[in-house]
Every structure is written in C-alpha cells, then in structure tokens.
Scaffold this motif. Structure first.
Motif: not given
Length: 663
Positions: A439-443, A452-455, A461-462, A514-515
């Motif tokens: 949901l948060l990354t727009g798929y 990806g969440w480790g950066r 940015e995303q 959350a964002i």
C-alpha cells in the motif's frame, strides 16, 4: 436505515448466493464424498497417514481439485474450480485437504507455473493422476518467511552439465515439508542458483528423492518432522542434500535459463523482481489456505449453532422448560458476530477467487499491477481468515461446553488442524507487513521485500501519498459514501454509507500517519535504516489490518447488491450491519481517540448491536444451514445425541413423568 430481516427465508436461494459461480463443484463434493472420507477419531499418526494416502488417490478426478491444470494434460484450466474444491475438502477432512493441496497445489502447481513444456509433457499427467507423488521443498529450518535468503545452493558444472544441489549446514535443511516423510517420490526444491561463480537468486528444480521401492536416493537424507498438534494424516518431513547431481534440464526454467556452457539468461533482468514474479505465480496456495480456514470455521459454527438450538440450561421463574443456549444474549454475543464476520469473509474470498481466476486463468500476459494487487489481497485475506478461524473455533468449542472438548464432536480436531494455518503459506504478521508495504509503495518492484526498507533513501523517496485501491464495486461504494450527510449525528448507525466511510477513513488516516512517521524517521535516522521501519512496524500492521477490514466490507456490500432474492438480500443486509458495527465496536478506542465517534454514539452502537442480535436470533439456524454442509460431514456425535435427548425430555415433560431421563 436498512430494513429488518424477514422471518421466512428460502434456504435454496441463500445457498445459491453463497455457492456462487462454482456451485457445480460444491455440489459434486456434497454428493460424492461419503463417510469414507471423514476423519477417524483416536487413530495414531501412522494410521492417519496410511488412511489419508489411500484417500488421496481415491478422490474422484471429476471433483476438480486438479482443475487448474491445462486441459491437454487432464485438467480443466479452471483455477477457480480448484480453489473451491480445496474449500470443500476442508469441510470433510483437513488432513486430506492439506495432502491434496501439497500434491496438486504446491508440487504440481510449481511444475505447471515455473516449468516449461518439456516438464509439463514429462510429468503433469502423472502428477494429476496421483501416479507421481511429490512435495514442495521451500522452507528451511533457518528460513521460513524470508525465502530470498534460503541457504541451499544449486551450482552448475558445465563439465558434467549438471547442478550440484547441496545443504551446507543444518539450518539449511528443508523442514516441515508435506509428503516428504512417507510418500513423496520427487520434490520441487528451491535453492540459490549459482553459475559461472555468480548467484542469480532463488530458483526451483525438480529433484527425485526416492527410488521405486521408496528408499532415499544417494545423497538425499529424509527424516520425519515428528509428532504435531494436528494434521496427523500429513507426512511432514525433512530433506537434506549432500552434493546431489541434478541434470540441467530439471531446472524449472520459465523465468531463468542456464545454457550448456553455464550462461544464465532470464526474461526478467532484476533478481528481486524475478523472484517476486516467480512467487506470484504460486499465489493460489495462499488463497486456498485462507479459503480452507474459512470452510473449517463454517463447520465449527454450524456445530455450535445447532447444538445451541437444542441444548437447554437454567430455568426462568415463569417457564416450565430450561432456556435454549442460543436464547442467551451472552451466547449470541459469542456466535453471531463471528458468524457475521464469516459471511463477510466468504464474500471477500469469492471476490478474490474470481480475481485469481481472471488473472491466472488465461494465457494472456499478466498485468503486473493487477498481479501485485492480487498478491496483496491474498496475503491480507489469508491472515484475516486464519486468525478468525483460530478465534472462532475456540469460541465454538467453549460454546459447546465440555462436550466441545470431546474428539467425537469434531471441534478439537478442527481446532488442532487449523492452528498451523496462521503460519504456513506465510506467517500472518509477515503477510500483513507485506500488505502494508504494498500500500505504501504503490506496488513497486520492492513489494514484499525487507531489502528496500533497509535504505533510508528508499523511505524518503519512494514512500508517497497513499492511493486507495477500490474493490470491484467501485461505483456502488462511492455512491453509498457520497450519500452520507456531513454530520455523523444525522446518520443512523446502520447506514451502509456511514459504515463504508468509517472503514475507509480509518484506513486512510493510519496509512497517511504511517507515511509521515516514516518520512520523519528518514530525516532523523539516516544512519539507522533498520530503525526507520522497525519503529513504526506496529503502526503499519494496524494499517494493513484496517485495509483488509475495508476490503472485506466492500466485498460483502457488493455481494448483497448482486443478490436478487429480496428476502435473502434483506437478511444479508442485517448480517452486514452486524459485521460492520462489530468491527467498529471492537475498535471503539481508536475511533474515540481520533474523534470519529462521540461517547454517546459509541454507546448507541452497543445498543444497536444487541438489538441486531435479538433480531437475527430467529435466523441463526438459517444462516448456518445456508452453508449447506451435509449432516454427515459435520461428523459430530453431540448433534445426534442432544436432539434425541431433547425429544425424550419433551416427552417426559408432557407426560408429567416424575422419573428423570438419563443423560
């Protein structure tokens, strides 16, 4: 305000709505699966395995468990039918359902989805017929949910044109593998592909593990996973490989090919994207597990409701007979909200199966966005359905008192057999995390991956503004929400648009906050990328759960809209009222804290819920009978005995006989 539920319902019309487009598959199971296929209470693990293995190959092919395979190999190319068949098996015997799911869903499904024509020509017919039994060797002792980090390796040697399949240490052992301990002759093994000194991520190979006499092949070590809480008929085992040579053409190479000289090629260049594309083709297993959990829940509720309609306890001062359990408000509080949620999840599952059938049921190129949305929906609903099963079956056990603890009354078996459903085909907490990230990354391509969440840059940015993904009934939902007046006090708490707006508002708020928290963490914790996400993990899990609540409600509303019988539609509408208000009532703290409910309106909801319970009480038996579970399938002694006992007591009371009726 929706209309009151009618007193008279045509049960056939209700069943027609619930059976849906694959009613023929459901009815075929009801007609053909007799007492031979029912659980045997008190048998040992060895006895259960022997019995289930025999029943697996005795299942009539026309029932459709293998319907999802291509027609040229004996299937029907009907993905939806195969999922529905799994649900029906779950109401007969969960061990048989899991065993069949391993054989035709996981093992056969992986060969069909990840292999190419040469694999299909060589193996699919025997897999479908049951002549070749196999297993799905993905999970390792040290890695279950994080499949990308599997430690088993499969290294290509161009000199021999074979792969060297190897388990480097005990934590890399394939574990909990269904069909491995006893019956499997081949396994689809997932491992890290290495060629020319370079890793290309997790791929799958078709690997023989036993010879014709059932003995482990050289280099293959097979063990038993040991005693389990349930699913005694499923032979879970362990597999290890000591430099086993696997021919090059046994690589299931739809998404990655290795040439004779060791050159690796793939239609998908990015390793992570390729990996999630491969797993996405196997999503029907997750859909099946959720549907099976829901089917078992229906069985438990049917037992508890029918028992509560015959079992009497405590006499009121003005009555000659004791009170039926189902007439107590406390008992209604236990069963009716759970039953309403079961109905809601039924419609959500039906919508999911239809979407899966549409996306994977043709040879057309799959739209990547739709595939990712399907994966997210499947993950979230599997978590919701299996957690609901665990809670509800326990509630049904308690609702039947001490009788519910006896094996002969089915509930202990349902409880034990479904408990692991919250873990396999994806741990539920991990699945909700996957939903939230989607949901948060727009798929995006990073969907589902922790990498990806480790950066910190990824978070900054995303993560963008949340885009609400509507269910299939977009226009209907929007019309109902738009009709809601601006002030809550002006709206009845049973107004459908208000329900939808409350669910949607909660999801949006949770995701948007959350964002903001993730962006704030990215600005202040650039050197601690793990902490950025870990600090809000509970928040995003709550957001994912709210998303599934909203999707489920929308599916229920759409199902009601499609119902053509007015009486059935009115009944379903009241059940939907109960579902929506039960969710709001359970989350009162959040709605009050965030100003979405006033204390007075919060109290009014509880009053209305209690009123709905009384209104739906006369339809309680009708609602479970709508599931159309054959009496024999319930396999419950207490239903037969209690009915006989109540008839005897009624005769005793009418005759004025002073002698007690034996219990």
């Amino acid at each position: 305000m929706t209309s009151s539920a009618p007193e008279s319902i045509d049960l056939a019309r209700l069943q027609e709505v619930l059976d849906g487009p694959w009613a023929e598959v459901r009815n075929a199971h009801r007609e053909q699966l007799d007492e031979r296929f029912l659980p045997v209470y008190g048998e040992s693990g060895d006895q259960a395995r022997e019995r289930i293995s025999g029943l697996l190959t005795a299942l009539p092919v026309e029932l459709g468990i293998a319907s999802g395979f291509p027609t040229e190999y004996g299937g029907r190319a009907d993905v939806g039918a195969s999922i529905v068949a799994t649900e029906m098996l779950a109401q007969v015997d969960l061990s048989l359902m899991v065993k069949a799911g391993v054989q035709w869903g996981l093992f056969g499904g992986a060969v069909a989805a990840l292999g190419t024509k040469r694999h299909h020509d060589a193996y699919l017919r025997d897999i479908i017929s049951g002549a070749l039994l196999g297993c799905f060797a993905m999970t390792e002792t040290g890695h279950g949910s994080d499949v990308q980090q599997l430690r088993t390796t499969c290294t290509y040697d161009p000199q021999t044109q074979t792969f060297d399949l190897h388990t480097p240490h005990e934590a890399a052992r394939k574990d909990y593998i269904g069909n491995a301990a006893r019956d499997g002759r081949m396994a689809v093994v997932f491992a890290q592909l290495i060629t020319e000194g370079q890793r290309h991520g997790v791929h799958a190979w078709l690997v023989p593990i036993r010879d014709a006499q059932g003995n482990p092949l050289p280099g293959v070590t097979i063990g038993d996973a040991g005693p389990k809480a349930g699913l005694l008929g499923v032979d879970n085992g362990r597999l290890s490989f000591d430099h086993v040579r696997v021919p090059r053409d046994m690589l299931l190479d739809r998404y990655g090919q290795v040439a004779e000289d060791g050159t690796y090629t793939s239609p998908i260049e990015d390793d992570s994207r390729r990996f999630f594309t491969m797993l996405g083709t196997l999503v029907r297993g997750r859909v099946s597990v959720g549907g099976a959990a829901a089917a078992a829940t229906k069985s438990a509720l049917t037992i508890a409701v029918r028992y509560g309609d015959t079992r009497r306890q405590f006499r009121t001062p003005d009555a000659e007979r004791e009170v039926l359990l189902n007439d107590y408000l406390a008992h209604q509080r236990k069963l009716l909200p759970a039953l309403a949620t079961t109905y809601a999840l039924h419609f959500a599952q039906a919508e999911l199966v239809a979407a899966l059938h549409e996306v994977q049921g043709t040879d057309q190129p799959v739209d990547e966005h739709r595939q990712r949305e399907l994966e997210s929906r499947a993950a979230g609903l599997k978590a919701a359905q299996t957690w609901h099963a665990t809670r509800t079956i326990q509630t049904c056990r308690e609702a039947c008192g001490g009788a519910g603890y006896l094996a002969e009354n089915r509930l202990p078996g349902l409880k034990a057999d479904t408990d692991v459903f919250t873990t396999f085909e994806g741990d539920n907490t991990v699945l909700l995390q996957l939903v939230a990230k989607g949901l948060l990354t727009g798929y995006r391509d990073e969907f589902g991956s922790l990498d990806g969440w480790g950066r910190a840059s990824f978070v900054a940015e995303q993560v963008r503004e949340m885009v609400l993904e509507r269910t299939a009934a977009r226009s209907l939902i929007q019309r109902l929400i738009s009709a809601v007046p601006g002030r809550d006090e002006e709206v009845a708490v049973t107004d459908r648009g208000w329900h939808l707006a409350m669910f949607e508002d909660r999801e949006k708020h949770l995701l948007e906050t959350a964002i903001r928290r993730l962006r704030g963490g990215a600005a202040t914790k650039k050197d601690r990328p793990f902490d950025i996400f870990n600090d809000v993990q509970d928040h995003v899990l709550t957001a994912a759960a709210a998303h599934i609540d909203r999707v489920t409600l929308e599916a229920f509303v759409a199902g009601i809209e499609r119902t053509t019988d007015p009486a059935v539609q009115a009944l379903l509408s009241r059940v939907c009222d109960l579902y929506a208000l039960s969710v709001i009532e359970a989350n009162k703290a959040w709605f009050l804290e965030h100003g979405r409910l006033t204390p007075a309106r919060s109290k009014a909801i509880t009053v209305v819920v209690n009123g709905l319970l009384k209104e739906l009480r006369p339809q309680l038996r009708t609602l479970v009978d709508g599931f159309a579970i054959p009496d024999a399938w319930l396999h419950c002694a207490i239903l037969r005995e209690e009915s006989d006992r109540q008839e005897a007591m009624a005769s005793h009371d009418a005759a004025g006989d002073p002698q007690p009726v034996p219990a």
